[in-house]
Design an enzyme around this catalytic site. Structure first.
Site, short mmCIF file in Angstrom:
data_model
loop_
_atom_site.label_atom_id
_atom_site.label_comp_id
_atom_site.label_asym_id
_atom_site.label_seq_id
_atom_site.Cartn_x
_atom_site.Cartn_y
_atom_site.Cartn_z
N HIS A 1 61.39 -32.61 42.35
CA HIS A 1 62.32 -31.48 41.86
C HIS A 1 63.50 -30.28 42.18
O HIS A 1 62.15 -30.03 43.51
CB HIS A 1 61.19 -30.50 40.55
CG HIS A 1 62.05 -29.81 39.85
ND1 HIS A 1 62.78 -29.64 39.27
CD2 HIS A 1 61.68 -28.35 39.81
CE1 HIS A 1 63.18 -28.56 38.64
NE2 HIS A 1 62.10 -27.84 39.48
N CYS B 1 60.36 -28.06 33.55
CA CYS B 1 61.05 -28.97 34.97
C CYS B 1 60.43 -30.65 35.22
O CYS B 1 60.54 -31.43 35.97
CB CYS B 1 60.49 -28.45 36.63
SG CYS B 1 61.89 -26.91 36.31
N ASN C 1 68.62 -24.81 40.13
CA ASN C 1 67.91 -25.26 39.36
C ASN C 1 68.53 -25.96 38.12
O ASN C 1 68.53 -25.04 37.04
CB ASN C 1 66.44 -24.92 39.23
CG ASN C 1 65.33 -25.49 38.72
OD1 ASN C 1 65.09 -26.50 38.01
ND2 ASN C 1 63.93 -24.86 38.51
O1 UT7 Z 1 61.09 -24.98 38.62
C1 UT7 Z 1 60.16 -24.77 37.49
C2 UT7 Z 1 59.32 -24.28 38.69
N1 UT7 Z 1 59.92 -22.75 39.88
C3 UT7 Z 1 59.81 -23.48 40.96
O2 UT7 Z 1 59.33 -23.46 41.33
C4 UT7 Z 1 60.72 -21.49 41.76
C5 UT7 Z 1 59.09 -21.08 42.88
N2 UT7 Z 1 59.01 -20.20 43.03
C6 UT7 Z 1 60.76 -19.23 43.91
O3 UT7 Z 1 61.46 -20.47 44.24
C7 UT7 Z 1 61.32 -17.92 45.17
O4 UT7 Z 1 59.55 -17.73 45.10
C8 UT7 Z 1 62.15 -17.37 44.21
C9 UT7 Z 1 63.86 -17.86 44.89
C10 UT7 Z 1 62.23 -17.14 43.08
C11 UT7 Z 1 61.90 -16.33 44.95
O5 UT7 Z 1 61.86 -16.23 46.38
P1 UT7 Z 1 60.54 -14.89 46.81
O6 UT7 Z 1 60.66 -15.62 48.09
O7 UT7 Z 1 59.00 -15.96 46.61
O8 UT7 Z 1 60.98 -13.82 46.76
P2 UT7 Z 1 59.96 -12.73 46.46
O9 UT7 Z 1 60.19 -12.88 44.94
O10 UT7 Z 1 58.84 -12.37 46.74
O11 UT7 Z 1 60.94 -11.47 46.29
C12 UT7 Z 1 61.43 -11.35 47.49
C13 UT7 Z 1 62.54 -9.66 47.54
C14 UT7 Z 1 62.04 -9.05 46.36
O12 UT7 Z 1 62.63 -7.12 47.35
P3 UT7 Z 1 61.18 -6.37 48.15
O13 UT7 Z 1 59.93 -6.51 46.84
O14 UT7 Z 1 60.45 -7.50 49.23
O15 UT7 Z 1 61.42 -5.05 48.38
C15 UT7 Z 1 62.38 -8.94 45.84
O16 UT7 Z 1 63.09 -8.03 44.72
O17 UT7 Z 1 63.39 -10.40 47.48
C16 UT7 Z 1 64.26 -9.33 46.14
N3 UT7 Z 1 64.83 -10.57 45.63
C17 UT7 Z 1 66.47 -10.04 45.74
N4 UT7 Z 1 66.79 -10.37 46.75
C18 UT7 Z 1 68.39 -10.37 46.59
C19 UT7 Z 1 64.21 -10.48 45.16
N5 UT7 Z 1 65.75 -11.70 44.15
C20 UT7 Z 1 66.95 -11.18 44.93
C21 UT7 Z 1 68.16 -11.91 44.87
N6 UT7 Z 1 68.62 -11.31 46.00
N7 UT7 Z 1 68.34 -12.17 43.88
#
Ligand code: UT7
Length: 329
Positions: free
Chosen positions: A256, A116, A286
């Protein structure tokens, strides 16, 4: 004699027509529009669905647009650098394919893979060829067909990425406008959090790697999120300090587009007003190397000669950095 700077003298962008909305994704994986919108800010993304079309085709559309807008001829291009993690083929590189397709017979080209941060790394590299006096017309492309490496059964990644490309023409300028400074960083220990497991020399493709879905993007989102905010904020501050500037001197922050919460955190930590921050993540998601030039393309009509833009990015590798540019037109 005034110092030669690399000025952006033209911008192009391309996104495919097909839209993948949050409502579409609700039917494909266990997710909701509400979760995607509140956690990422993304409402829809573009997908390159046309059979036989690849990253280079998006790059070609961008180059042709830049040439049409600036009046520069394909034969005048000296160098084209393409930032991508989704090259048409592992080799040869996508830059060469783009050059062939646009008829740039006198140019050479190569790809840069910094995920990225790719456009930022490529722009900094291209600027050096201009500043040194070696070349006069350098095109920098950021292009990714992320749909080629996204697992549309994995809700943690398929909601984030989209396809798209953007690019700029760099030419020498002696009026003080152009790339002023950049700080780029790498930390390979971050590679475990964002990568593709197979397909390289470490783990070549086999029936097993395909069955295990190891040719798709893998991301452990939380550590990437934290490192992204810290990395972008710290390099923006370092570039400002090194140039005796404060945030108030910046006309536009060009971050980004990975997550609206990351963009907001970076903006808040820098204390920069929201109206100065370029955002298009809601429409395109993204697009990896495509996000920064697509922002420039979309905001081009609002930019004025002399505006100070701070570009900042963070991506797989880890790679990150910030670049200060004074707009030239
Ligand atoms: O571009 C290159 C660099 N990349 C980035 O900068 C991305 C950085 N990371 C992020 O943007 C975020 O971490 C994500 C958008 C990828 C994820 O968001 P988050 O707030 O960190 O969520 P999480 O991974 O901690 O997941 C929270 C909960 C989980 O459920 P439990 O374990 O709390 O029951 C996930 O399973 O949300 C769940 N979850 C979803 N639920 C509904 C994960 N993806 C989804 C989804 N829909 N699509």
């Amino acid at each position: 004699m005034a110092k030669i700077l690399a000025a952006i003298t033209g911008v192009g962008g391309y996104v495919p027509e097909d839209i993948l909305s949050n409502a579409d994704l609700e039917k494909m994986v266990d997710t909701t529009d509400e979760w995607i919108t509140t956690r990422t800010g993304i409402k829809e993304r573009r997908i390159l669905k046309t059979p036989g079309k690849a990253t280079s085709d998006m790059g070609v559309a961008v180059v042709n647009q830049i040439l049409a807008k600036t009046g520069v001829k394909a034969e005048e291009i000296d160098l084209l650098i393409c930032a991508t993690v989704t090259p048409d083929t592992t080799f040869p590189d996508t830059a060469n394919t783009i050059l062939d397709k646009v008829g740039a017979k006198n140019a050479f080209g190569y790809d840069i893979n910094a995920a990225c941060s790719g456009f930022l790394f490529a722009l900094t590299t291209g600027a050096k060829f201009i500043e040194s006096g070696m070349y006069k017309k350098v095109i920098i492309i950021g292009a990714d067909k992320m749909s080629a490496i996204v697992d549309y059964t994995d809700r943690t990644t398929c909601i984030i990425f989209g396809d798209g490309a953007g690019g700029v023409l760099l030419e020498p300028s002696e009026d003080g406008n152009g790339v002023i400074d950049a700080i780029l960083k790498s930390d390979g220990s971050g590679r475990e959090f964002l990568h593709m497991k197979a397909g390289g020399s470490l783990k070549p493709a086999t029936a097993e790697t395909v069955a295990n879905k190891e040719h798709f993007v893998f991301q452990d989102g939380k550590p990437v999120f934290k490192a992204a905010v810290t990395g972008m904020v710290s390099t923006v501050k370092q570039v400002l300090e090194r140039n005796n500037m404060t945030v108030d001197d910046i006309d536009w922050l060009v971050p980004h587009q990975a997550n609206m919460r990351i963009i907001n955190s970076v903006g808040d930590m820098l204390d920069i007003p929201k109206e100065k921050v370029m955002v298009n993540i809601h429409k395109y998601g993204n697009t990896t190397a495509g996000t920064l030039p697509l922002c420039l393309w979309e905001y081009e009509s609002q930019l004025k000669k002399g505006d100070k833009l701070m570009l900042t990015a963070f991506g797989g590798g880890f790679t990150w950095g910030s670049l200060l540019i004074k707009w030239a037109y």
